[in-house]
Design an enzyme around this catalytic site. Structure first.
Site, PDB file in Angstrom:
ATOM      1  N   LYS A 169      -1.004   0.566 -24.779  1.00  0.00           N
ATOM      2  CA  LYS A 169      -1.333   0.423 -26.202  1.00  0.00           C
ATOM      3  C   LYS A 169      -0.016   0.289 -26.976  1.00  0.00           C
ATOM      4  CE  LYS A 169      -5.910   2.296 -25.393  1.00  0.00           C
ATOM      5  NZ  LYS A 169      -6.903   3.387 -25.568  1.00  0.00           N
TER       6      LYS A 169
ATOM      7  N   ARG B 112      -1.224  -2.439 -18.272  1.00  0.00           N
ATOM      8  CA  ARG B 112      -2.471  -1.675 -18.348  1.00  0.00           C
ATOM      9  C   ARG B 112      -2.389  -0.552 -17.341  1.00  0.00           C
ATOM     10  NH1 ARG B 112      -5.408  -4.172 -21.569  1.00  0.00           N
ATOM     11  NH2 ARG B 112      -6.863  -2.456 -21.474  1.00  0.00           N
TER      12      ARG B 112
ATOM     13  N   GLU C 152      -0.319   5.011  -0.479  1.00  0.00           N
ATOM     14  CA  GLU C 152      -1.080   6.223  -0.780  1.00  0.00           C
ATOM     15  C   GLU C 152      -0.162   7.427  -0.705  1.00  0.00           C
ATOM     16  OE1 GLU C 152      -5.633   5.312   0.737  1.00  0.00           O
ATOM     17  OE2 GLU C 152      -4.355   6.666   1.855  1.00  0.00           O
TER      18      GLU C 152
ATOM     19  N   THR D  55      -2.442   6.216 -22.056  1.00  0.00           N
ATOM     20  CA  THR D  55      -2.385   4.877 -21.475  1.00  0.00           C
ATOM     21  C   THR D  55      -0.951   4.387 -21.648  1.00  0.00           C
ATOM     22  OG1 THR D  55      -2.924   3.794 -23.565  1.00  0.00           O
ATOM     23  CG2 THR D  55      -4.770   4.310 -22.113  1.00  0.00           C
TER      24      THR D  55
ATOM     25  N   ASP E 176      -5.508  13.836 -25.411  1.00  0.00           N
ATOM     26  CA  ASP E 176      -5.729  12.461 -24.946  1.00  0.00           C
ATOM     27  C   ASP E 176      -5.014  11.543 -25.936  1.00  0.00           C
ATOM     28  OD1 ASP E 176      -6.498  10.065 -23.982  1.00  0.00           O
ATOM     29  OD2 ASP E 176      -8.665  10.414 -24.109  1.00  0.00           O
TER      30      ASP E 176
ATOM     31  N   TYR F  27       0.847  -1.189   0.000  1.00  0.00           N
ATOM     32  CA  TYR F  27       0.000   0.000   0.000  1.00  0.00           C
ATOM     33  C   TYR F  27       0.877   1.231   0.000  1.00  0.00           C
ATOM     34  CZ  TYR F  27      -5.020   0.320   0.014  1.00  0.00           C
ATOM     35  OH  TYR F  27      -6.317   0.398  -0.391  1.00  0.00           O
TER      36      TYR F  27
HETATM   37  C1  LIG Z   1      -7.922   3.790 -24.694  1.00  0.00           C
HETATM   38  C2  LIG Z   1      -8.351   5.194 -24.549  1.00  0.00           C
HETATM   39  C3  LIG Z   1      -8.731   5.729 -23.305  1.00  0.00           C
HETATM   40  C4  LIG Z   1      -8.977   4.920 -22.052  1.00  0.00           C
HETATM   41  O1  LIG Z   1      -8.153   3.977 -21.661  1.00  0.00           O
HETATM   42  P1  LIG Z   1      -8.611   2.860 -20.573  1.00  0.00           P
HETATM   43  O2  LIG Z   1      -7.310   2.415 -20.027  1.00  0.00           O
HETATM   44  O3  LIG Z   1      -9.365   1.827 -21.339  1.00  0.00           O
HETATM   45  O4  LIG Z   1      -9.467   3.530 -19.559  1.00  0.00           O
HETATM   46  C5  LIG Z   1      -9.027   7.076 -23.235  1.00  0.00           C
HETATM   47  N1  LIG Z   1      -8.973   7.863 -24.308  1.00  0.00           N
HETATM   48  C6  LIG Z   1      -8.630   7.388 -25.525  1.00  0.00           C
HETATM   49  C7  LIG Z   1      -8.583   8.328 -26.687  1.00  0.00           C
HETATM   50  C8  LIG Z   1      -8.318   6.041 -25.684  1.00  0.00           C
HETATM   51  O5  LIG Z   1      -7.999   5.577 -26.900  1.00  0.00           O
END
Ligand SMILES: *Cc1c(COP(=O)(O)O)cnc(C)c1O
Length: 427
Positions: A249, A255, A76, A246, A220, A74
């Protein structure tokens, strides 16, 4: 970070250390029910083609960090300011992850704690907005993410979203419309980034529109972050106030999510992640992010990122030759969006036929009309070591399966053969 061209001729991809760290034998003996499921999933991943644009294969080193005893800890708070004792190693590993993220992306500040891409976006909104504020983002029918104003998501419930779209003919973002909407709606933030747009956003133009509207610019970059790390896509870091991403990807880590920002927003971003939207960080995942950032900084990763894009371009051209209509006429990224309509098949049927043949991908919105298309990505198959000829072969298998040609068993066997010749985790 400018888009660089890869050194020619491309050297071979560096071999990952390929043995899986998990001892499936021990798990199977203790818990045959769950162990059997995990073994079946490993078999599924190594006998079918993973063409979901958001997926990849992490290295065994990343999997080892995820399966490490830090999973028990843990922690925090932030390094040096934790709410729990015993955080010496948690602090050390988070400092490494932050240092590597800052250096990899040329950012002033990184927060590596968001549990996912959506958590990162939630925290960015929490840092910059109040409920009821207006936000301009790509409309969901054009490729916006759930967190860009979907009615069932916190974003659509707590903020007023205005959606921009793409030009129906070219499939490209209509910047004149973005500017007009920004003038009319005076958003507090503008979001650029998408789940299916196969081209680079023009970050400079988005910055200009945001400045004119007095809005924050949030990039994003969940999808292209790995291409950006490898110099195969332009970076939003010099333009956006906040970059959300993220790590799982194209970036090929565990993840999870991440936020980059300038020094003056760093405290607001950190407080928005913890304690506003999350409790304790998942320190095993933070460790795995650090490992992935280390891998992405190695020279072989730039080769990988450029190869992913080259493979997507080969795939787009080959799909067009198969009779698909390819959105925007091609791609600059790892994503290809294709309309199976000209083959006389709708996207849902196409996906069912492809799944039966062992080719796993998604459907997504198309830039024009109401019909949906198929979305595929080349990140995972490239990690497996497949080459341009393999991409052409996959495109012809995709075409045959979508048209319903030949016997499904024969196609499935050929797909299995390709996957098994290129195992993600040999041995
Ligand atoms: C994949 C993605 C997310 C979210 O990712 P998660 O890990 O699935 O919550 C947010 N914005 C865009 C543009 C994405 O492609």
């Amino acid at each position: 970070m400018p888009v660089t061209t890869p050194a020619a001729p491309a050297p071979p991809l560096p071999a990952l250390d390929t043995a899986l760290p998990q001892d499936f034998g021990a798990l199977l003996r203790q818990d045959p029910e769950v162990g059997g499921i995990l073994l079946a999933e490993a078999g599924r991943q190594s006998s079918t083609l993973q063409l979901i644009a958001a997926e990849n294969f992490t290295s065994p080193a990343v999997l080892a960090a995820l399966g490490s005893p830090l999973a028990n800890k843990y922690a925090e708070g932030y390094p040096g300011a934790r709410h729990h004792g015993g955080c010496e190693q948690a602090d050390a590993v988070e400092r490494v992850a932050v240092r590597r993220a800052v250096s990899l992306f040329g950012a002033e500040h990184a927060n590596v704690q968001p549990h996912s891409g959506s958590s990162a976006v939630l925290a960015a909104y929490a840092a910059l907005l109040r409920p009821g504020d207006t936000v301009l983002a790509m409309g969901l029918p054009s490729g916006g993410h759930l967190t860009h104003g979907a009615p069932g998501n916190f974003s659509g419930r707590w903020f007023e979203f205005a959606g921009y779209g793409v030009d129906p003919d070219s499939g490209l973002i209509d910047y004149a419309q973005v500017r007009a909407l920004a003038r009319a709606r005076r958003p507090k933030a503008i979001v650029c980034g998408s789940i299916s747009y196969p081209r680079h956003p023009d970050y400079e133009q988005f910055r200009d529109i945001a400045d004119e509207a007095g809005a924050y610019l949030i990039a994003d970059a969940a999808h292209p972050m790995g291409l950006i790390a490898g110099g195969a896509a332009p970076s939003p870091v010099p333009y956006a106030d906040v970059v959300c991403a993220t790590t799982h990807k194209v970036l090929r880590g565990p993840r999870g999510g991440m936020i980059l920002c300038g020094a003056e927003l760093s405290e607001r971003i950190d407080r928005a992640v913890f304690p506003f939207t999350q409790g304790g960080a998942q320190m095993h995942t933070v460790a795995a992010k650090a490992v992935a950032f280390g891998e992405a900084a190695a020279p072989g990763f730039a080769v990988y990122a450029h190869r992913v894009v080259a493979h997507a371009r080969v795939m787009a051209a080959a799909l067009e030759a198969e009779g698909f209509e390819v959105a925007t006429g091609g791609t600059d990224t790892h994503i290809v969006v294709a309309d199976p309509g000209p083959l006389g098949v709708d996207a849902r049927t196409a996906r069912e036929r492809l799944t039966a043949a062992g080719m796993v991908l998604d459907t997504c919105a198309l830039p024009y009309g109401d019909a949906r298309g198929i979305r595929l990505g080349t990140a995972a198959v490239t990690t497996q070591g497949m080459d341009e000829d393999d991409m052409t072969r996959i495109a012809s298998l995709l075409g045959a399966a979508v048209r319903g040609e030949g016997d499904a068993g024969g196609l499935r066997d050929e797909v299995r053969g390709m996957a098994e010749r290129n195992p993600p985790y040999p041995g």
